[in-house]
Design a protein around this motif. Structure first.
Motif, PDB file in Angstrom:
ATOM      1  N   GLU A  22       0.666  -1.408  -0.105  1.00 26.10           N
ATOM      2  CA  GLU A  22       0.084   0.110   0.142  1.00 26.10           C
ATOM      3  C   GLU A  22       0.682   1.178   0.020  1.00 26.10           C
ATOM      4  N   LYS A  23       1.805   1.370   0.937  1.00 30.29           N
ATOM      5  CA  LYS A  23       2.771   2.322   0.909  1.00 30.29           C
ATOM      6  C   LYS A  23       3.505   2.467  -0.443  1.00 30.29           C
ATOM      7  N   ILE A  25       2.677   1.822  -3.249  1.00 30.70           N
ATOM      8  CA  ILE A  25       1.586   2.039  -4.359  1.00 30.70           C
ATOM      9  C   ILE A  25       1.215   3.597  -4.235  1.00 30.70           C
ATOM     10  N   GLU A  26       1.099   4.160  -3.334  1.00 30.56           N
ATOM     11  CA  GLU A  26       1.004   5.433  -2.892  1.00 30.56           C
ATOM     12  C   GLU A  26       2.253   6.284  -3.316  1.00 30.56           C
ATOM     13  N   GLU A  98      -5.089   3.563  -7.695  1.00 34.30           N
ATOM     14  CA  GLU A  98      -5.765   4.274  -6.399  1.00 34.30           C
ATOM     15  C   GLU A  98      -7.099   3.970  -6.109  1.00 34.30           C
ATOM     16  N   ASN A 102      -6.010  -0.228  -4.779  1.00 34.01           N
ATOM     17  CA  ASN A 102      -6.044  -0.001  -2.983  1.00 34.01           C
ATOM     18  C   ASN A 102      -7.208  -0.410  -2.486  1.00 34.01           C
ATOM     19  N   ASP A 106      -7.054  -3.154   0.480  1.00 37.28           N
ATOM     20  CA  ASP A 106      -7.888  -2.985   1.815  1.00 37.28           C
ATOM     21  C   ASP A 106      -8.746  -4.200   2.532  1.00 37.28           C
TER      22      ASP A 106
END
Length: 118
Positions: A22-23, A25-26, A98, A102, A106
């Motif tokens: 996740e980090k 991808i951000e 996004e 994501n 999640d």
């Protein structure tokens, strides 16, 4: 080690990796938005490669999943990501990450967490 314990270990590894993913991808989304496509693309290759490992791990732990962790949804988006990547459509890539990937990550984390906390 029992089979169930092994499956829990697999899911724990996946859970921890999903947090890092996740980090990552951000970071990729930010790099695409900032015009640093070269670094973002290198990172994307790692994301695409790691998704295969994650999907395989999730599929191998079906018998201990309380709520089915669906991997089919992400496959469709991975095809779109690969196509956008090949077409160098970085806006679409960022949007897919996004708004499609994501939320799936999640969801997977929410379904894995109760299993590894038992």
């Amino acid at each position: 080690m029992s089979r169930i314990k092994e499956m829990k270990e697999v899911l724990l590894g996946i859970y921890n990796y999903l947090n890092k993913l996740e980090k990552g991808i951000e970071d990729i989304i930010e790099r695409y938005q900032d015009g640093d496509e070269g670094q973002a693309n290198r990172m994307m290759v790692e994301v695409i490669d790691s998704m295969g490992w994650i999907i395989e791990g999730i599929n191998s732990t079906g018998e201990i999943q309380k709520e089915e962790i669906e991997v089919d949804k992400i496959n469709e988006h991975l095809k779109e990501i690969i196509m956008a990547f090949e077409n160098r459509d970085y806006v679409l890539l960022g949007d897919l990450l996004e708004y499609e990937i994501n939320p799936i990550i999640d969801d997977w984390k929410k379904k894995i967490k109760p299993i590894i906390e038992e």
